[in-house]
Motif scaffolding. Structure first.
Motif, short mmCIF file in Angstrom:
data_model
loop_
_atom_site.label_atom_id
_atom_site.label_comp_id
_atom_site.label_asym_id
_atom_site.label_seq_id
_atom_site.Cartn_x
_atom_site.Cartn_y
_atom_site.Cartn_z
N LEU A 8 20.83 42.00 32.36
CA LEU A 8 22.13 42.19 33.02
C LEU A 8 22.16 41.29 34.25
O LEU A 8 21.14 41.09 34.90
CB LEU A 8 22.31 43.66 33.43
CG LEU A 8 22.31 44.67 32.27
CD1 LEU A 8 22.16 46.09 32.81
CD2 LEU A 8 23.59 44.56 31.46
N ASP A 9 23.34 40.77 34.58
CA ASP A 9 23.47 39.89 35.75
C ASP A 9 23.01 40.63 37.00
O ASP A 9 23.31 41.81 37.18
CB ASP A 9 24.94 39.49 35.97
CG ASP A 9 25.52 38.80 34.75
OD1 ASP A 9 24.75 38.14 34.03
OD2 ASP A 9 26.74 38.94 34.52
N TYR A 64 26.87 47.92 37.72
CA TYR A 64 26.58 48.31 36.33
C TYR A 64 27.32 49.61 36.00
O TYR A 64 26.72 50.63 35.70
CB TYR A 64 25.08 48.51 36.10
CG TYR A 64 24.22 47.29 36.36
CD1 TYR A 64 24.72 46.00 36.23
CD2 TYR A 64 22.88 47.43 36.71
CE1 TYR A 64 23.92 44.89 36.45
CE2 TYR A 64 22.06 46.33 36.93
CZ TYR A 64 22.60 45.06 36.80
OH TYR A 64 21.79 43.97 37.02
N TYR A 68 31.17 48.59 32.06
CA TYR A 68 30.43 47.33 32.03
C TYR A 68 29.23 47.43 31.10
O TYR A 68 28.98 46.56 30.26
CB TYR A 68 30.00 46.98 33.46
CG TYR A 68 29.13 45.76 33.60
CD1 TYR A 68 29.68 44.49 33.76
CD2 TYR A 68 27.73 45.88 33.60
CE1 TYR A 68 28.87 43.36 33.91
CE2 TYR A 68 26.92 44.76 33.74
CZ TYR A 68 27.49 43.51 33.90
OH TYR A 68 26.68 42.41 34.04
N GLU A 71 30.27 47.64 27.48
CA GLU A 71 30.73 46.35 26.98
C GLU A 71 29.55 45.40 26.73
O GLU A 71 29.41 44.81 25.68
CB GLU A 71 31.71 45.74 27.99
CG GLU A 71 32.42 44.51 27.47
CD GLU A 71 33.02 43.68 28.61
OE1 GLU A 71 33.57 44.28 29.55
OE2 GLU A 71 32.90 42.44 28.54
N LYS A 72 28.67 45.31 27.74
CA LYS A 72 27.53 44.38 27.65
C LYS A 72 26.57 44.77 26.52
O LYS A 72 25.99 43.91 25.87
CB LYS A 72 26.75 44.35 28.97
CG LYS A 72 27.48 43.65 30.10
CD LYS A 72 27.40 42.13 29.92
CE LYS A 72 28.14 41.44 31.05
NZ LYS A 72 28.24 39.99 30.83
N LEU A 73 26.38 46.07 26.34
CA LEU A 73 25.40 46.52 25.35
C LEU A 73 26.06 46.95 24.04
O LEU A 73 25.42 47.51 23.17
CB LEU A 73 24.55 47.67 25.94
CG LEU A 73 23.83 47.35 27.26
CD1 LEU A 73 22.95 48.53 27.70
CD2 LEU A 73 23.00 46.08 27.16
N ARG A 74 27.36 46.67 23.95
CA ARG A 74 28.13 46.94 22.74
C ARG A 74 28.01 48.40 22.30
O ARG A 74 27.67 48.69 21.14
CB ARG A 74 27.69 46.00 21.62
CG ARG A 74 27.91 44.56 22.04
CD ARG A 74 27.62 43.63 20.94
NE ARG A 74 27.81 42.25 21.40
CZ ARG A 74 27.74 41.20 20.62
NH1 ARG A 74 27.49 41.34 19.36
NH2 ARG A 74 27.92 40.00 21.12
#
Lengths: 146, 128
Positions: A8-9, A64, A68, A71-74
């Motif tokens: 993650l960013d 996080y 978020y 979305e990032k981890l579907r």
């Protein structure tokens, strides 16, 4: 998509004292170093202290958030649960600290009705000292699971 | 399960209501609708909205810090075994697992009045 190793960013977040106090109040802390600057200063702390589970507030408010992460981890946000949580403490945060956090997916276990994702988040202070590690296990309920 | 001879403390956790669940959601910044939207909770198979595992873990932390030296916690983990519903009366029991001259390792369990296991976990703290 294999999520293991997905990073993650990096994010930064400044801890406001009102956020710590609000968090401590919601958990029922009273007259403590987590709420009252006089108590905290008497004990030699610079400011009110973040309670043990406060890194979760840093996580969610610090970049996080639930949407978020989903979305990032579907993940399907309507079928997500927090299955396990652990914290390892190497220091503590106080109000005013600027925190850098970075997350990484460490493990994925797929089962028939449920998937488990382990996400590790490390928290650093302004001096780049590692203060806390949080390990979050997220459960994704699959369709038809209960 | 629990070795009663090693029991350290037993404390009640005040029942949570929906207001506290929403207050915690705002404080922590966690907005999973399963904690405040009845329909989402029922679709996921729960009788009603459920408390955040982290709310209960946080309430457990409040009890733990009353028993240990200030800021001595080194590790704290919890598994969220069964969801907690609003109004449930909960108890946390803690057991000493091991200790040396430096630190003590403890286990804890959170159960409701019927003995249903809600949370279980451990914590380690530095001895003074």
């Amino acid at each position: 998509m294999d999520l293991v190793g997905f990073k993650l960013d990096e994010k930064t977040y400044q801890i406001e004292s009102s956020k710590i106090k609000e968090f401590a109040d919601a958990l029922g802390f009273e007259n403590s170093i987590y709420q009252d600057i006089h108590f905290a200063k008497e004990k030699g702390y610079r400011n009110i202290v973040a309670p043990p589970t406060f890194p979760m507030a840093i996580t969610l408010w610090g970049g996080y958030g639930f949407d978020y992460i989903c979305e990032k981890l579907r993940l399907n946000p309507k079928r997500v649960l927090h299955a396990k949580q652990s914290f390892d403490y190497y220091g503590h945060f106080v109000a005013g600290d600027v925190v850098t956090l970075s997350g990484e997916v460490k493990n994925v276990v797929k089962k028939e009705k449920i998937d488990f994702l382990d996400v590790e988040i490390k928290f650093f202070n302004e001096k780049k000292e590692h203060v806390v590690t949080s390990n979050i296990t997220i459960a994704q309920l699959k369709k038809g699971g209960s | 399960m629990g070795q009663k001879e090693n029991i350290w403390f037993v404390e009640e956790i005040p029942p949570v209501d929906i207001i506290q669940i929403v207050k915690y959601a705002g404080a922590a910044g966690g907005f999973n609708p399963i904690h405040f939207d009845e329909k989402v909770a029922k679709d996921a198979g729960f009788p009603s909205v459920i408390a955040q595992g982290m709310l209960i873990m946080g309430m457990v932390s409040k009890i733990i810090v009353q028993y240990i030296p200030e800021l001595s916690l080194q590790h704290f983990d919890s598994k969220f075994v069964h969801p907690v519903l609003a109004g449930e009366k909960l108890t946390v029991e803690s057991f000493i697992v091991e200790e040396d001259s430096m630190r003590r390792t403890c286990r804890f369990v959170v159960e409701n009045e019927n003995g249903e296991r809600k949370l279980e976990g451990s914590f380690i703290y530095k001895l003074e």
